[in-house]
Enzyme design. Structure first.
Site, mmCIF file in Angstrom:
data_model
loop_
_atom_site.group_PDB
_atom_site.id
_atom_site.type_symbol
_atom_site.label_atom_id
_atom_site.label_comp_id
_atom_site.label_asym_id
_atom_site.label_seq_id
_atom_site.Cartn_x
_atom_site.Cartn_y
_atom_site.Cartn_z
ATOM 1 N N CYS A 116 37.566 -37.347 -32.830
ATOM 2 C CA CYS A 116 38.536 -38.064 -32.002
ATOM 3 C C CYS A 116 39.991 -37.908 -32.436
ATOM 4 C CB CYS A 116 38.184 -39.539 -31.844
ATOM 5 S SG CYS A 116 36.792 -40.137 -32.754
ATOM 6 N N ARG A 129 29.697 -36.179 -42.937
ATOM 7 C CA ARG A 129 29.736 -37.576 -43.382
ATOM 8 C C ARG A 129 28.888 -37.709 -44.625
ATOM 9 N NH1 ARG A 129 29.008 -40.420 -37.411
ATOM 10 N NH2 ARG A 129 30.709 -39.249 -36.480
ATOM 11 N N GLN A 135 28.388 -32.703 -33.050
ATOM 12 C CA GLN A 135 28.346 -33.624 -31.915
ATOM 13 C C GLN A 135 28.701 -32.886 -30.638
ATOM 14 O OE1 GLN A 135 31.368 -36.389 -33.419
ATOM 15 N NE2 GLN A 135 29.761 -37.921 -33.614
ATOM 16 N N ASP A 182 30.606 -33.616 -28.403
ATOM 17 C CA ASP A 182 31.623 -34.644 -28.264
ATOM 18 C C ASP A 182 32.546 -34.387 -27.084
ATOM 19 O OD1 ASP A 182 32.708 -36.968 -29.118
ATOM 20 O OD2 ASP A 182 33.517 -36.204 -31.003
ATOM 21 N N HIS A 235 36.202 -36.524 -25.264
ATOM 22 C CA HIS A 235 37.023 -37.718 -25.154
ATOM 23 C C HIS A 235 37.724 -37.698 -23.810
ATOM 24 C CE1 HIS A 235 36.338 -37.323 -29.486
ATOM 25 N NE2 HIS A 235 36.218 -38.625 -29.403
ATOM 26 N N LYS A 269 30.273 -50.258 -27.354
ATOM 27 C CA LYS A 269 29.654 -49.012 -26.932
ATOM 28 C C LYS A 269 28.343 -49.229 -26.218
ATOM 29 C CE LYS A 269 27.658 -48.453 -31.543
ATOM 30 N NZ LYS A 269 27.337 -47.541 -32.634
ATOM 31 N N HIS A 328 34.921 -42.243 -25.771
ATOM 32 C CA HIS A 328 34.212 -41.249 -26.593
ATOM 33 C C HIS A 328 32.823 -41.143 -25.980
ATOM 34 C CE1 HIS A 328 36.759 -42.354 -30.245
ATOM 35 N NE2 HIS A 328 36.904 -43.402 -29.478
#
Length: 646
Positions: A337, A366, A384, A386, A388, A472, A518
């Site tokens: 992000c 992570r 991910q 991902d 946005h 979320k 997200h």
RNA sequence: GCCGGUGUAGCUCAGGGGUAGAGCGUUUCCUUGGUAAGGAAGAGGUCAUGGGUUCAAUUCCCAUCAUUGGCUCCA
């Protein structure tokens, strides 16, 4: 006389003080033999509890969820009794029933229970169970209850009792064993016919790391030996579907101690499969108006200070990478992000240009605790799917719903039917854990709940499960062993736009703050593929599977023809290979079946003469002979029928 | 990170204080076979790593690493 209403609505009369068991016997002797507990006016009671007033009664057998719970909870008492008799100095804490079985948390002091001790515990339990001891509830005063456990130096029970109200405290006795207990037991220990101690684990008292570590003993029990055998067989079956085992067998991914724990290596077949999944989603995202972006794997400390991640997680999560230049610090990116926010910041936007939807298959790192790593479902480096979405507040509702549609499309395309949705909101106490204003949180939470409702999702609301930056909506799927994993996620974020000072020019010619969503339909490629493996037991949908077709020449003589067939299939973009080993057809078929290759093409003299292939479908057998053209169009059709367009 | 378990051939696993075994796979040879295992011979292991005990350790003990069932955590 009292009137008892049964679940079918019928009302029967009994004398005051009749027990649920009396009611069961009045229905049928056979049924009564299986009744193990009851619920009277929504309160769980023993089958021997006298009924003193009119009310509605439900009787439970082991086949009911409630019945199982009672059975397992009662078994936990017997487990505690067995442990106490083997380890006299043990301090008991709590022993609830769980989804499959029960556990008891005990403080063993310096002693250790390991799996070598399971047999002894099981035998002791069975011995105690055979005594057919009745479970009897009795009320005790708070004072007596406290004294009872103080005399045993059991600080855990004392703590529990101190939080209870005097007059509502009950003990349960069976045989010579007494335990603090709210109630809900089977008639006697005798109906516990089969027990198994499953495992031990460390667990903290009240789940708090600062407290003493207790030993949690997991067990399961059944009213019939056969049921235990079947349960254990089911577990064995489930283990065969374990993605770690299948991933190895199908050569999809591997781990290397040298590379590091929790860092998966994608093997050629796995990488190709993953690429197909990515392309599948890219195609749908393109239609949904997403634009692909690419960002680096590291970012300056300043980036994460701005995003707030550094403050929140910097110390215990990821360590900086130092470069030769003095004072320069980079971090591996734990999420995409902040990078995407900077992409948004690259130029000014008018409200007419929104929403902007930036998508990236972004690999993040992570530092997960070593004990938490698990196959591909929890790793330290993962990718991910991902994206946005930056939109105006007015657009949020529609954008959120569109994302739900995309997630549902993905799940449907891969036949994930048994998912649940979880709406994660702030904890009701609203600690300072969360970044952002109350007003914005309120708006975001409302938007999510509305969207979930409108899309007809089967969802639960969990308080305190929200990310620190916003609420979320998560999609949860269970793995082969019933463990729940979060896959797709959609998160509203009012905070990063603030922190990165994102804006757009509105119709009023003034700057406004965009809202950020997200989202990741797969969640991560790693976890998604893991769960997909377990759901399909390695039999992927035809469009996704590594090898779609295997050509099995009857003998070396037909190798040339097999190569011709292969060439034609490849021209139609069908993934195929030839089994050119010097083996008999039966053997080649067996191996292809075990390798879960969807279609086998047997080619020999007849096929070569006529330009045909003899088709066999995995798991289903001979499908007859087709020309090569017929077969390729058949496969192409099969694929398009199982994979709808978004 | 914490509490248990595990680590032996490419895979699945047996064994055990005197430096190792099976099945499958792999290699070579024979066989050219029509819808779920054709035959023979061979290769392959510092018994996870590092210490300790012992005349002797792959085996027992300790540590480390990896893995595994939980707990805690999870952006």
């Amino acid at each position: 006389m009292i009137q008892i209403t049964l679940p079918d609505g019928s009302i029967k009369e009994f004398h005051r003080g009749a027990t649920p068991m009396d009611v069961a016997i009045s229905i049928s002797e056979g049924f009564a033999r299986n009744v193990i507990s009851a619920k009277f006016n929504d309160i769980t009671i023993e089958s021997s509890t006298p009924l003193m007033e009119n009310g509605s009664l439900t009787l439970f057998t082991f086949n009911d969820v409630e019945g199982k719970k009672t059975f397992w909870h009662s078994s936990a008492h017997v487990l505690a009794q067995a442990i106490t008799s083997i380890y006299p100095n043990v301090k008991l804490t709590i022993g609830p029933a769980i989804e499959n079985g029960y556990y008891y948390d005990v403080d063993l002091g310096d002693e250790v229970i390991s799996d070598k001790d399971f047999k002894d515990i099981e035998q002791k339990m069975l011995e105690l169970a055979r005594g057919k001891h009745e479970f009897k509830m009795r009320e005790v005063s708070k004072e007596d209850a406290l004294n009872f456990y103080k005399s045993q130096n059991n600080q855990y029970k004392v703590e529990l009792i101190e939080n209870l109200t005097d007059g509502e405290i009950t003990f349960c006795d069976h045989s010579d064993f007494t335990d603090l207990c709210r109630g809900g037991h089977i008639p006697n220990t005798g109906i516990i016919k089969a027990v198994k101690v499953m495992s031990v684990a460390g667990a903290y008292w009240r789940g708090d790391e600062k407290n003493n570590q207790l030993t949690r003993v997991y067990g399961i029990s059944f009213p019939k030996q056969k049921m235990l055998t079947e349960y254990l067989e089911l577990l064995e079956e489930a283990k065969k579907r374990d993605h770690r085992k299948l991933g190895k067998e199908l050569e999809l991914f591997a781990f290397s101690a040298k590379v590091g724990q929790g860092l998966p290596l994608w093997l050629p077949k796995g990488a190709a499969l993953r690429e197909r999944l990515e392309n599948f989603l890219k195609k749908a995202q393109k239609k949904a108006g997403y634009e692909m972006v690419i960002t680096p794997h590291i970012g300056q400390k300043e980036l994460y200070v701005t995003s707030g991640h550094y403050e929140k997680y910097g110390e215990d999560s990821f360590q900086p990478i130092h470069t030769p230049k003095e004072g320069e610090e980079f971090f591996l990116k734990p999420m995409n992000c902040p990078h995407h926010c900077e992409i948004y910041n690259n130029k000014p936007y008018s409200y007419k240009e929104l929403p902007k939807r930036f998508a990236e298959f972004g690999t993040v790192y992570r530092y997960e605790q070593s004990g938490e790593l698990h196959g591909l479902t929890r790793v330290r480096g993962f990718t991910q799917d991902d994206a946005h979405i930056f939109c105006t507040p007015d657009q949020l509702d529609k954008e959120f719903k569109d994302v739900i549609d995309l997630v549902l499309y993905v799940f449907k395309s891969l036949s994930f039917e048994n998912f649940t949705a979880q709406v994660s909101l702030r904890s009701k106490e609203k600690s300072e854990k969360y970044i952002g204003s109350d007003e914005n949180w309120e708006k975001a939470e409302t938007a999510i709940i509305n969207a979930a409702k409108e899309k007809g999702l089967d969802y639960v609301v969990e308080y305190g499960e929200a990310a620190f930056y916003g609420p979320k909506l998560d999609f949860m799927v269970k793995d082969a062993l019933g463990r729940s994993w979060q896959l797709g996620t959609i998160q509203v974020d009012y905070n990063l736009p603030e922190r990165f000072d994102l804006n757009y020019k509105g119709a009023d010619n003034k700057l406004h703050r965009p809202v950020m969503i997200h989202r990741a339909p797969f969640g991560s490629m790693e976890r998604f593929i893991a769960v997909l493996l377990e759901h399909t037991a390695g039999k992927f949908p035809l469009w996704l599977t590594p090898e779609q077709v295997i050509i099995l020449p009857i003998s070396d003589k037909y190798q040339k023809y097999a190569e011709n067939v292969l060439c034609l299939l490849e021209n139609s973009e069908i993934r195929a290979l030839i089994d050119d080993r010097s083996e008999k057809t039966g053997r080649k078929i067996r191996d292809a079946e075990l390798n879960k290759i969807p279609f086998m093409l047997i080619v020999g003299e007849q096929e070569e003469e006529n330009g045909t292939v003899s088709v066999r479908k995995q798991g289903e057998g001979d499908m007859g002979t087709l020309t090569i053209n017929e077969f390729t169009s058949f496969i192409t059709k099969e694929i398009s029928s199982t994979l709808e367009q978004f």
